[in-house]
Design a protein around this motif. Structure first.
Motif, PDB file in Angstrom:
ATOM      1  N   SER A 202      -7.735  11.316  -8.625  1.00 10.64           N
ATOM      2  CA  SER A 202      -7.119  10.674  -7.771  1.00 10.64           C
ATOM      3  C   SER A 202      -8.064   8.992  -8.170  1.00 10.64           C
ATOM      4  O   SER A 202      -8.973   9.264  -8.422  1.00 10.64           O
ATOM      5  CB  SER A 202      -7.593  10.671  -6.503  1.00 10.64           C
ATOM      6  OG  SER A 202      -7.242   8.785  -5.509  1.00 10.64           O
TER       7      SER A 202
ATOM      8  N   TRP B 163      -8.164   6.093  -6.460  1.00  5.74           N
ATOM      9  CA  TRP B 163      -8.569   5.660  -5.805  1.00  5.74           C
ATOM     10  C   TRP B 163     -10.275   5.648  -5.640  1.00  5.74           C
ATOM     11  O   TRP B 163     -10.324   7.086  -5.515  1.00  5.74           O
ATOM     12  CB  TRP B 163      -8.001   5.385  -4.408  1.00  5.74           C
ATOM     13  CG  TRP B 163      -6.593   5.216  -4.753  1.00  5.74           C
ATOM     14  CD1 TRP B 163      -5.617   6.464  -3.795  1.00  5.74           C
ATOM     15  CD2 TRP B 163      -5.364   4.752  -4.889  1.00  5.74           C
ATOM     16  NE1 TRP B 163      -3.948   5.958  -4.474  1.00  5.74           N
ATOM     17  CE2 TRP B 163      -4.436   4.985  -5.168  1.00  5.74           C
ATOM     18  CE3 TRP B 163      -6.187   3.222  -5.160  1.00  5.74           C
ATOM     19  CZ2 TRP B 163      -3.696   4.077  -5.563  1.00  5.74           C
ATOM     20  CZ3 TRP B 163      -4.823   2.511  -6.710  1.00  5.74           C
ATOM     21  CH2 TRP B 163      -3.301   2.720  -5.980  1.00  5.74           C
TER      22      TRP B 163
ATOM     23  N   VAL C 131       0.778  -1.071   0.389  1.00  8.73           N
ATOM     24  CA  VAL C 131      -0.229   0.039  -0.129  1.00  8.73           C
ATOM     25  C   VAL C 131       0.742   1.412   0.302  1.00  8.73           C
ATOM     26  O   VAL C 131       0.738   2.742  -0.617  1.00  8.73           O
ATOM     27  CB  VAL C 131      -0.839  -0.217   1.351  1.00  8.73           C
ATOM     28  CG1 VAL C 131      -1.887   1.015   1.358  1.00  8.73           C
ATOM     29  CG2 VAL C 131      -1.688  -1.149   0.822  1.00  8.73           C
ATOM     30  N   SER C 132       2.038   1.542   0.259  1.00  8.90           N
ATOM     31  CA  SER C 132       2.478   2.495   0.862  1.00  8.90           C
ATOM     32  C   SER C 132       3.528   2.593  -0.437  1.00  8.90           C
ATOM     33  O   SER C 132       3.297   3.491  -1.678  1.00  8.90           O
ATOM     34  CB  SER C 132       3.799   2.122   1.403  1.00  8.90           C
ATOM     35  OG  SER C 132       3.483   2.160   3.328  1.00  8.90           O
TER      36      SER C 132
ATOM     37  N   GLY D  81     -10.442   6.050   0.633  1.00  6.87           N
ATOM     38  CA  GLY D  81      -9.745   6.455   1.251  1.00  6.87           C
ATOM     39  C   GLY D  81      -9.524   5.956   3.187  1.00  6.87           C
ATOM     40  O   GLY D  81     -10.934   6.291   3.518  1.00  6.87           O
ATOM     41  N   PRO D  82      -8.787   6.595   3.821  1.00  2.00           N
ATOM     42  CA  PRO D  82      -7.353   5.237   3.745  1.00  2.00           C
ATOM     43  C   PRO D  82      -7.782   3.507   3.497  1.00  2.00           C
ATOM     44  O   PRO D  82      -8.265   3.126   3.851  1.00  2.00           O
ATOM     45  CB  PRO D  82      -6.349   5.644   4.646  1.00  2.00           C
ATOM     46  CG  PRO D  82      -7.739   5.148   5.625  1.00  2.00           C
ATOM     47  CD  PRO D  82      -9.575   6.320   4.996  1.00  2.00           C
ATOM     48  N   LEU D  83      -6.280   4.990   2.319  1.00  2.00           N
ATOM     49  CA  LEU D  83      -5.851   3.055   1.259  1.00  2.00           C
ATOM     50  C   LEU D  83      -5.954   1.531   2.695  1.00  2.00           C
ATOM     51  O   LEU D  83      -6.547   0.363   2.369  1.00  2.00           O
ATOM     52  CB  LEU D  83      -5.314   3.539   0.306  1.00  2.00           C
ATOM     53  CG  LEU D  83      -5.365   1.898  -1.160  1.00  2.00           C
ATOM     54  CD1 LEU D  83      -6.492   1.562  -2.163  1.00  2.00           C
ATOM     55  CD2 LEU D  83      -3.699   2.448  -2.053  1.00  2.00           C
TER      56      LEU D  83
ATOM     57  N   LEU E 268       1.134   4.436  -2.514  1.00  2.00           N
ATOM     58  CA  LEU E 268       1.097   5.593  -2.191  1.00  2.00           C
ATOM     59  C   LEU E 268       1.739   6.637  -2.359  1.00  2.00           C
ATOM     60  O   LEU E 268       1.737   8.261  -2.637  1.00  2.00           O
ATOM     61  CB  LEU E 268       0.044   5.837  -0.645  1.00  2.00           C
ATOM     62  CG  LEU E 268      -1.130   5.450  -0.130  1.00  2.00           C
ATOM     63  CD1 LEU E 268      -1.047   4.845   1.010  1.00  2.00           C
ATOM     64  CD2 LEU E 268      -2.256   5.712  -1.593  1.00  2.00           C
TER      65      LEU E 268
ATOM     66  N   THR F 274      -7.271  10.665   1.184  1.00  2.00           N
ATOM     67  CA  THR F 274      -7.714  11.274   2.557  1.00  2.00           C
ATOM     68  C   THR F 274      -6.601  12.353   2.706  1.00  2.00           C
ATOM     69  O   THR F 274      -6.700  13.181   3.449  1.00  2.00           O
ATOM     70  CB  THR F 274      -7.103  10.430   3.573  1.00  2.00           C
ATOM     71  OG1 THR F 274      -6.126   9.884   3.666  1.00  2.00           O
ATOM     72  CG2 THR F 274      -8.332   9.400   4.033  1.00  2.00           C
ATOM     73  N   GLU F 275      -5.515  12.569   1.571  1.00  2.00           N
ATOM     74  CA  GLU F 275      -4.228  14.175   2.072  1.00  2.00           C
ATOM     75  C   GLU F 275      -4.577  15.049   1.088  1.00  2.00           C
ATOM     76  O   GLU F 275      -3.866  15.159   0.908  1.00  2.00           O
ATOM     77  CB  GLU F 275      -3.012  12.955   1.202  1.00  2.00           C
ATOM     78  CG  GLU F 275      -2.525  12.698   2.771  1.00  2.00           C
ATOM     79  CD  GLU F 275      -1.704  11.479   2.649  1.00  2.00           C
ATOM     80  OE1 GLU F 275      -0.346  11.758   1.714  1.00  2.00           O
ATOM     81  OE2 GLU F 275      -0.934   9.857   2.751  1.00  2.00           O
TER      82      GLU F 275
ATOM     83  N   ASP G 257      -3.469   8.924  -1.090  1.00  2.00           N
ATOM     84  CA  ASP G 257      -4.276   8.595  -0.892  1.00  2.00           C
ATOM     85  C   ASP G 257      -5.649   9.985  -0.267  1.00  2.00           C
ATOM     86  O   ASP G 257      -4.879  11.134  -0.847  1.00  2.00           O
ATOM     87  CB  ASP G 257      -4.071   8.506   1.335  1.00  2.00           C
ATOM     88  CG  ASP G 257      -5.103   7.800   1.244  1.00  2.00           C
ATOM     89  OD1 ASP G 257      -4.876   6.043   0.912  1.00  2.00           O
ATOM     90  OD2 ASP G 257      -6.204   7.569   2.178  1.00  2.00           O
TER      91      ASP G 257
END
Length: 126
Positions: free
Chosen positions: A72, A74, A51-52, A77-79, A55, A62-63, A60
């Motif tokens: 994005s 995605w 996941v890191s 989130g958070p993923l 990202l 959320t960011e 993410d």
């Protein structure tokens, strides 16, 4: 990937399946245990590292600020919130970044020694 509003991907740790059918059976078992149920097992180190890595390329949701969210790939989130134990099941939105993000997610899974499964086609993701 087929035309749809969202695409799902499942990634997990374990022995590499010998066929799409075996992968499908493993996916069903993992999905039932970690996603459909109320399991709250923390993600394993390998899943968290996976996941890191994703990202690092696509932040993410959320960011992101409101103006960047639509860019994005995605769907939520958070993923990392989609990960439990050795399994993550997450969605992409159909936008300009989705195809590249899908390829990144599949190749990054491979690079981390993980299995990537496409539930839309019920086959190992390529």
């Amino acid at each position: 990937m087929e035309a749809a509003s969202e695409y799902d991907l499942a990634v997990w740790e374990g022995p590499y399946p010998t066929s799409d059918a075996e992968a499908g059976q493993t996916f069903e078992m993992l999905y039932e245990r970690y996603t459909a149920g109320d399991d709250s097992t923390a993600p394993t180190e390998r899943i968290a590292a996976y996941v890191s890595a994703l990202l690092a390329r696509y932040p993410d949701l959320t960011e992101l600020d409101d103006d960047s969210v639509d860019d994005s790939p995605w769907a939520d989130g958070p993923l990392i919130g989609n990960a439990r134990g050795p399994f993550i099941y997450f969605s992409f939105v159909a936008n300009d970044a989705a195809s590249e993000a899908w390829e990144l997610a599949v190749s990054t899974a491979r690079d981390h020694g993980l299995i990537a499964f496409d539930p839309q086609t019920e086959a190992l993701a390529k």
